[in-house]
Design a protein around this motif. Structure first.
Motif, PDB file in Angstrom:
ATOM      1  N   VAL A  70       0.673  -1.190  -0.085  1.00 26.02           N
ATOM      2  CA  VAL A  70      -0.049   0.114  -0.066  1.00 26.02           C
ATOM      3  C   VAL A  70       0.813   1.243   0.046  1.00 26.02           C
ATOM      4  N   PHE A  71       1.702   1.248   0.853  1.00 24.28           N
ATOM      5  CA  PHE A  71       2.594   2.296   0.963  1.00 24.28           C
ATOM      6  C   PHE A  71       3.399   2.713  -0.547  1.00 24.28           C
ATOM      7  N   ALA A  72       4.097   1.738  -0.877  1.00 26.28           N
ATOM      8  CA  ALA A  72       4.755   1.763  -2.023  1.00 26.28           C
ATOM      9  C   ALA A  72       4.063   2.294  -3.281  1.00 26.28           C
ATOM     10  N   ALA A  73       2.773   1.564  -3.343  1.00 26.88           N
ATOM     11  CA  ALA A  73       1.820   2.059  -4.448  1.00 26.88           C
ATOM     12  C   ALA A  73       1.311   3.643  -4.298  1.00 26.88           C
ATOM     13  N   ILE A  74       1.190   4.190  -3.032  1.00 24.83           N
ATOM     14  CA  ILE A  74       0.650   5.339  -2.947  1.00 24.83           C
ATOM     15  C   ILE A  74       1.839   6.326  -3.488  1.00 24.83           C
ATOM     16  N   VAL A  75       3.110   6.034  -2.796  1.00 29.05           N
ATOM     17  CA  VAL A  75       4.362   6.874  -3.054  1.00 29.05           C
ATOM     18  C   VAL A  75       4.588   6.760  -4.564  1.00 29.05           C
ATOM     19  N   PHE A  76       4.522   5.628  -5.282  1.00 26.92           N
ATOM     20  CA  PHE A  76       5.107   5.688  -6.618  1.00 26.92           C
ATOM     21  C   PHE A  76       3.915   6.515  -7.448  1.00 26.92           C
ATOM     22  N   ALA A  77       2.557   6.375  -7.306  1.00 34.17           N
ATOM     23  CA  ALA A  77       1.367   7.405  -7.750  1.00 34.17           C
ATOM     24  C   ALA A  77       1.879   8.595  -7.663  1.00 34.17           C
ATOM     25  N   LEU A  78       2.238   9.142  -6.271  1.00 32.79           N
ATOM     26  CA  LEU A  78       2.299  10.627  -6.145  1.00 32.79           C
ATOM     27  C   LEU A  78       3.831  11.154  -6.745  1.00 32.79           C
ATOM     28  N   ARG A  79       4.590  10.243  -6.774  1.00 28.95           N
ATOM     29  CA  ARG A  79       5.916  10.824  -7.321  1.00 28.95           C
ATOM     30  C   ARG A  79       5.724  10.889  -8.947  1.00 28.95           C
ATOM     31  N   ASN A  80       4.911  10.004  -9.513  1.00 32.16           N
ATOM     32  CA  ASN A  80       4.808  10.040 -10.721  1.00 32.16           C
ATOM     33  C   ASN A  80       3.488  10.422 -11.572  1.00 32.16           C
ATOM     34  N   ALA A  81       2.944  11.395 -10.613  1.00 31.79           N
ATOM     35  CA  ALA A  81       1.505  12.097 -11.070  1.00 31.79           C
ATOM     36  C   ALA A  81       0.584  11.144 -11.618  1.00 31.79           C
ATOM     37  N   LEU A  82       0.681   9.944 -11.148  1.00 33.23           N
ATOM     38  CA  LEU A  82      -0.619   8.968 -11.404  1.00 33.23           C
ATOM     39  C   LEU A  82      -1.955   9.137 -10.738  1.00 33.23           C
ATOM     40  N   GLU A  83      -2.782   8.284 -10.949  1.00 32.28           N
ATOM     41  CA  GLU A  83      -4.104   8.191 -10.236  1.00 32.28           C
ATOM     42  C   GLU A  83      -3.691   7.440  -9.101  1.00 32.28           C
ATOM     43  N   LEU A  84      -3.896   7.838  -7.882  1.00 32.82           N
ATOM     44  CA  LEU A  84      -3.820   7.198  -6.459  1.00 32.82           C
ATOM     45  C   LEU A  84      -4.922   6.047  -6.506  1.00 32.82           C
ATOM     46  N   PRO A  85      -4.444   4.887  -5.977  1.00 33.24           N
ATOM     47  CA  PRO A  85      -5.531   3.732  -5.646  1.00 33.24           C
ATOM     48  C   PRO A  85      -6.696   4.275  -4.773  1.00 33.24           C
ATOM     49  N   LEU A  86      -6.055   5.050  -3.750  1.00 33.09           N
ATOM     50  CA  LEU A  86      -7.069   6.004  -3.007  1.00 33.09           C
ATOM     51  C   LEU A  86      -6.524   7.119  -2.505  1.00 33.09           C
ATOM     52  N   PRO A  87      -6.987   8.153  -2.287  1.00 33.96           N
ATOM     53  CA  PRO A  87      -6.222   9.536  -1.673  1.00 33.96           C
ATOM     54  C   PRO A  87      -5.804   9.243  -0.251  1.00 33.96           C
ATOM     55  N   VAL A  88      -4.687   9.623  -0.102  1.00 35.08           N
ATOM     56  CA  VAL A  88      -3.908   9.496   1.059  1.00 35.08           C
ATOM     57  C   VAL A  88      -4.847   9.822   2.377  1.00 35.08           C
ATOM     58  N   ASP A  89      -5.691  10.738   2.391  1.00 35.10           N
ATOM     59  CA  ASP A  89      -6.616  10.850   3.595  1.00 35.10           C
ATOM     60  C   ASP A  89      -7.488   9.994   3.725  1.00 35.10           C
ATOM     61  N   GLN A  90      -7.583   8.964   2.670  1.00 33.75           N
ATOM     62  CA  GLN A  90      -8.783   7.883   2.815  1.00 33.75           C
ATOM     63  C   GLN A  90      -8.095   6.789   3.132  1.00 33.75           C
TER      64      GLN A  90
END
Length: 156
Positions: A70-90
């Motif tokens: 989960v953490f790596a997927a979110i970081v990857f999406a943030l760093r690459n301006a990709l759609e997040l699996p879910l927003p960080v605040d969710q």
């Protein structure tokens, strides 16, 4: 009175998640409940701190993402301006740092050490009763926010 410890707390933002990744790397542990944990010797005098990214109340893992990813997927999406699996605040309410092994630390030096380690000053710091917070979380089967409970204890 339960386990009272010095603690620093930050609300979750994309910038906070990226700072944790940049400064700490991958979490050393990821839990089914959504918690992400780092154990690091960056407390006052080099004591070990637990840095815990607390999940939102009623955490649900993003579909198609494994617990440890989960953490790596979110970081990857943030760093690459990709759609997040879910927003960080969710996913996560906030980050908490506190001494790992029962070391007694004053809140002000803890906050200074945490600021140096993360590069972002905590939003709140002081002494919290972890037992009361854990009991409430267990009693409600994870439907209360640990971070909200921390802020309640840390806000005069």
């Amino acid at each position: 009175m339960g386990e009272r410890v010095a603690s620093c707390v930050w609300r979750t933002t994309a910038e906070l998640v990226l700072a944790a990744d940049e400064r700490f790397g991958e979490p050393v542990d990821s839990y089914v409940n959504g918690s992400q944990v780092w154990l690091r010797d960056d407390g006052p005098g080099g004591i070990a701190l637990e840095w815990r990214l607390h999940p939102v109340a009623g955490f649900q893992r993003p579909s198609g993402v494994g617990t440890a990813d989960v953490f790596a997927a979110i970081v990857f999406a943030l760093r690459n301006a990709l759609e997040l699996p879910l927003p960080v605040d969710q996913l996560w309410d906030g980050l908490e740092a506190f001494p790992c092994y029962g070391d007694e630390v004053e809140p002000v030096p803890l906050a200074a050490s945490c600021t140096a380690a993360l590069g972002i000053a905590p939003e709140a710091f002081g002494i919290v009763d972890h037992t009361a917070i854990a009991d409430s979380w267990e009693r409600t089967q994870g439907t209360v926010s640990i971070v909200d409970a921390l802020f309640v204890q840390l806000t005069p």
